[in-house]
Design an enzyme around this catalytic site. Structure first.
Site, mmCIF file in Angstrom:
data_model
loop_
_atom_site.group_PDB
_atom_site.id
_atom_site.type_symbol
_atom_site.label_atom_id
_atom_site.label_comp_id
_atom_site.label_asym_id
_atom_site.label_seq_id
_atom_site.Cartn_x
_atom_site.Cartn_y
_atom_site.Cartn_z
ATOM 1 N N ASP A 85 -0.031 -7.297 4.241
ATOM 2 C CA ASP A 85 -0.725 -8.593 4.293
ATOM 3 C C ASP A 85 0.201 -9.773 4.621
ATOM 4 O OD1 ASP A 85 -3.106 -7.354 3.794
ATOM 5 O OD2 ASP A 85 -3.184 -7.862 1.664
ATOM 6 N N THR A 145 0.806 -1.222 0.000
ATOM 7 C CA THR A 145 0.000 0.000 0.000
ATOM 8 C C THR A 145 0.836 1.268 0.000
ATOM 9 O OG1 THR A 145 -1.800 -1.120 1.129
ATOM 10 C CG2 THR A 145 -1.760 1.259 1.331
ATOM 11 N N ASP A 156 1.631 -6.390 -4.728
ATOM 12 C CA ASP A 156 0.733 -6.464 -3.579
ATOM 13 C C ASP A 156 1.269 -7.661 -2.802
ATOM 14 O OD1 ASP A 156 -1.529 -7.466 -1.959
ATOM 15 O OD2 ASP A 156 -2.612 -5.859 -2.945
HETATM 16 N N1 ASP Z 1 -2.723 -5.658 0.049
HETATM 17 C C1 ASP Z 1 -1.708 -4.773 0.552
HETATM 18 C C2 ASP Z 1 -0.401 -5.538 0.542
HETATM 19 O O1 ASP Z 1 -0.188 -6.363 1.393
HETATM 20 C C3 ASP Z 1 -2.067 -4.319 1.920
HETATM 21 C C4 ASP Z 1 -1.084 -3.364 2.560
HETATM 22 O O2 ASP Z 1 0.024 -3.116 2.134
HETATM 23 O O3 ASP Z 1 -1.460 -2.805 3.611
HETATM 24 O O4 ASP Z 1 0.405 -5.346 -0.314
#
Ligand code: ASP
Length: 343
Positions: free
Chosen positions: A90, A12, A57
């Site tokens: 994640d 993110t 991601d």
């Molecule tokens: N889906 C994102 C990831 O893990 C969530 C985040 O970074 O907070 O890359």
């Protein structure tokens, strides 16, 4: 002046919105960092930025990505005083756990961080997470793999993602924070990893076939008979409480025994974030121990998975893996209590 390397892997912190939700945007992120005057101000360390290709991601991370990140740290190990790895939340705890094993003899800070809100957005938590991580990496006191998030520096292989939307997203329920930031950074030196001096080296991981099973009331263990074949090298079983399974394992045991004959290592972890597995404390767990399962003790599932990958990648026999699963290697589980002899 200290010099640190920022390794952007995605997540993110470096994402921007697209029609199908947030996606990593390397160019925009790079431009943003370069335009942040704060990152050039005193007392910020000197820093360079490199990135993995493609940015991910973190839900897409796999063993080959861990190897790529570990390789980047190893390739630049001699040229920097510390490393900040920008990563999605994640699977950050999995990557941190894996790196803690892979970076053998590590004697510099490796700090994973990220954010819940992209750096490009006004309310981003990424700015503070990044700046604090850079300062802590440059200071060089916590020389182990850590996660810095929401004001806490946690041991990477003790941490777990706890919240999908709060800015304090990680906890390490079985180990105290290594530092907490407030007006100043309060280090908890007594919690730092004490390691034996050995030269730094990278242990590359192999894509070992392992599995995770979570037990629940009414679980039909017979369904797992099909997958518990000799192909499976290790299984983490997430049990209730201190290691308990339904029906004392009467249905699971024949399957576990078969798995053991194949040389599969079964590590018993708990669904409780806090506390320790204690096989044999209840009848409901005795059978697992009798069948040859090993206790995952106070390991997180993330650390247990990473440890299985690591130990099998080292080429150890199933017997040795079983023994080492119950032995701390880099602070991922508590030291065994030696029983006091009775007078
Ligand atoms: N889906 C994102 C990831 O893990 C969530 C985040 O970074 O907070 O890359």
């Amino acid at each position: 002046m200290s010099k640190i390397l920022i390794i952007n892997t995605g997540g993110t912190i470096s994402m921007t919105a697209s029609r199908r939700g947030y996606v990593p945007d390397g160019a925009a992120f790079r431009a943003q960092l370069e335009g942040m005057d704060l990152l050039k101000a005193q007392p910020m360390p000197q820093w360079d930025l490199i990135e993995t290709e493609p940015l991910l991601d973190s839900s897409n991370m796999s063993v080959s990505d861990w190897n790529r990140i570990g390789g980047m740290v190893a390739d630049h190990y001699g040229s920097y005083d510390g490393f900040v790895i920008l990563h999605g939340t994640d699977t950050m705890a999995y990557t941190a756990s894996a790196l803690s094993f892979m970076l053998e003899g590590l004697d510099k800070p490796v700090i994973l961080t990220g954010s819940q809100i992209p750096l490009a957005e006004i309310r981003s938590d990424g700015r503070t997470n990044l700046i604090e991580s850079m300062l802590i990496a440059a200071e060089g006191r916590a020389r182990e793999v850590c996660i810095f998030f929401g004001g806490k520096l946690l041991r990477g292989n003790r941490a777990t993602k706890y919240s999908a939307d709060e800015l304090i997203a990680f906890v390490s329920p079985n180990y105290p924070p290594l530092a907490e930031t407030g007006i100043s950074v309060e280090y908890n030196e007594s919690a730092f990893l004490k390691r034996e001096r050995k030269p730094f080296r990278l242990q590359v991981l192999e894509e070992i076939p392992i599995g995770v099973i979570k037990v629940f009331p009414g679980i039909q263990f017979s369904l797992f008979d099909q997958i518990m074949t000799e192909k499976l090298k290790g299984i983490v079983i997430e049990t209730f409480g201190a290691g308990n399974i339904p029906n004392g394992g009467s249905e699971l045991l024949p399957i576990v025994r078969k798995a053991m004959e194949h040389g599969t290592v079964l590590a018993v972890c708990s669904q409780c974030p806090q506390g320790t597995v204690s096989l044999g404390a209840y009848e409901a767990s005795s059978a697992l121990a009798e069948a040859g399962a090993v206790s995952g003790r106070d390991l997180t599932t993330e650390a247990a998975v990473a440890k299985l990958y690591y130990l099998f990648s080292k080429g150890y026999s199933a017997e040795k893996v079983k023994k080492l699963m119950e032995t701390p290697i880099c602070g991922e589980e508590k030291e065994k209590q030696h029983r006091r002899s009775r007078r």
